[in-house]
Design an enzyme around this catalytic site. Sequence first.
Site, PDB file in Angstrom:
ATOM      1  N   VAL A  68      12.127  68.119  -4.317  1.00  0.00           N
ATOM      2  CA  VAL A  68      11.296  69.214  -3.806  1.00  0.00           C
ATOM      3  C   VAL A  68      11.510  69.386  -2.299  1.00  0.00           C
ATOM      4  O   VAL A  68      12.105  68.528  -1.646  1.00  0.00           O
ATOM      5  CB  VAL A  68       9.795  68.968  -4.084  1.00  0.00           C
ATOM      6  CG1 VAL A  68       9.525  68.941  -5.589  1.00  0.00           C
ATOM      7  CG2 VAL A  68       9.304  67.695  -3.414  1.00  0.00           C
ATOM      8  N   LYS A  69      10.995  70.504  -1.785  1.00  0.00           N
ATOM      9  CA  LYS A  69      11.219  70.821  -0.372  1.00  0.00           C
ATOM     10  C   LYS A  69      10.058  70.301   0.487  1.00  0.00           C
ATOM     11  O   LYS A  69       9.262  71.064   1.034  1.00  0.00           O
ATOM     12  CB  LYS A  69      11.431  72.333  -0.192  1.00  0.00           C
ATOM     13  CG  LYS A  69      12.818  72.760  -0.664  1.00  0.00           C
ATOM     14  CD  LYS A  69      13.106  74.209  -0.408  1.00  0.00           C
ATOM     15  CE  LYS A  69      13.466  74.500   1.015  1.00  0.00           C
ATOM     16  NZ  LYS A  69      14.818  74.056   1.391  1.00  0.00           N
ATOM     17  N   ASN A  70      10.012  68.982   0.556  1.00  0.00           N
ATOM     18  CA  ASN A  70       9.019  68.275   1.353  1.00  0.00           C
ATOM     19  C   ASN A  70       9.546  68.227   2.793  1.00  0.00           C
ATOM     20  O   ASN A  70      10.640  67.711   3.037  1.00  0.00           O
ATOM     21  CB  ASN A  70       8.874  66.867   0.761  1.00  0.00           C
ATOM     22  CG  ASN A  70       7.894  66.010   1.509  1.00  0.00           C
ATOM     23  OD1 ASN A  70       6.870  66.497   1.973  1.00  0.00           O
ATOM     24  ND2 ASN A  70       8.213  64.736   1.624  1.00  0.00           N
ATOM     25  N   TYR A  85      13.392  66.276   5.554  1.00  0.00           N
ATOM     26  CA  TYR A  85      14.475  66.890   6.327  1.00  0.00           C
ATOM     27  C   TYR A  85      14.897  66.086   7.545  1.00  0.00           C
ATOM     28  O   TYR A  85      15.936  66.339   8.134  1.00  0.00           O
ATOM     29  CB  TYR A  85      14.103  68.346   6.651  1.00  0.00           C
ATOM     30  CG  TYR A  85      14.279  69.160   5.396  1.00  0.00           C
ATOM     31  CD1 TYR A  85      15.444  69.871   5.143  1.00  0.00           C
ATOM     32  CD2 TYR A  85      13.320  69.112   4.386  1.00  0.00           C
ATOM     33  CE1 TYR A  85      15.637  70.538   3.955  1.00  0.00           C
ATOM     34  CE2 TYR A  85      13.505  69.778   3.189  1.00  0.00           C
ATOM     35  CZ  TYR A  85      14.665  70.490   2.983  1.00  0.00           C
ATOM     36  OH  TYR A  85      14.875  71.139   1.795  1.00  0.00           O
TER      37      TYR A  85
END
Length: 319
Positions: A162-164, A168
């Site tokens: 997921v784009k947590n 990044y």
Amino acid sequence: MGSAEEQHPAYLWWNGERRRWGDATVHVTDLGWSTVGAVFEGIRAYWNETSEALYIFRLQEHLERLARSMKLVRLPLHYPLDELTSVIIDLLHVNDVREDTYIRPLAYGANTSGKRLSQGSSESALLINTSPMATHLKTGLTMTAKVSSWRRISEDVMPPRVKNLSNYRNGQLASMEARLDGYDTALLLNRGGTVAEAPGACVMIVRDGRIITPDLSSSILESITRDALITLARDGLGIEVVERQIDRTELYLADEVFTCGTAAEITPVVSIDKYDIGSGTQGPVTAALETLFLRVLRGEEQAFAHWRTTVDVASPVGV
Ligand code: PMP
């Protein structure tokens, strides 16, 4: 759009309301922990000059992934996805966007100031803003890459699929290392030592006419572009695609390598750790896929029209 000096659209959307850009402010003490607890999306819209329309690519799938990201980090989502679809269409419309654009929903834990690790997720905030982002498809952009000494985060530490936002930092470290070492980008192996991703993009290799890409258990994001390109290659170009683990040395021996993602689109990687990939230039399979992909994105290809949400910028809107 705002004036040239402002360099931003007139409006964004924040917590249920369309607001003027300059009116959307938070107190400085809200920084930090709210972003540690954030998840986000990155969505592109492509401008078609002939039809005077913007085409948002796979909006529904991006919003569904936003909902999955929020669920995983236990942030409540207060808006139905249909409403968010309308919000995004409205935003592009009132901002009179007539260029390729990036749409950035960000959900974060609200009122986290002073809460630190005990941050509960009962309060969430949602911001959606847009900014111009021209396509680099068909511009001849290629990259050199280094296999990073940083490993991609794994499932037992952080959720790669997921784009947590905190994920990044991992890609940033790899990217910084690669650039300091004189490469354009990095390729990260996962904990098992097989290929995972580039920072912010998935990876595909071509060998003997087949496309091979790391499977969804290789510590990768559940990428929407990856999924689209698999379909375009198979159904649009008749190319076989295999999803499996990829060894590091397969990178060096591949005929073609490219990264893919919403921001990365399709970016050929022509050299890895100073090994030329194939001929050291963009290969034919990558080129064919790039041509088809851009036609789909710009609304020039009817076959995959269901992936596009049309924003008819030319029609009147009440501000
Ligand atoms: N991996 C990571 C870590 C990413 O941030 C992205 C960009 N969202 C991708 C892969 C590609 O995903 P998508 O095609 O959904 O943009």
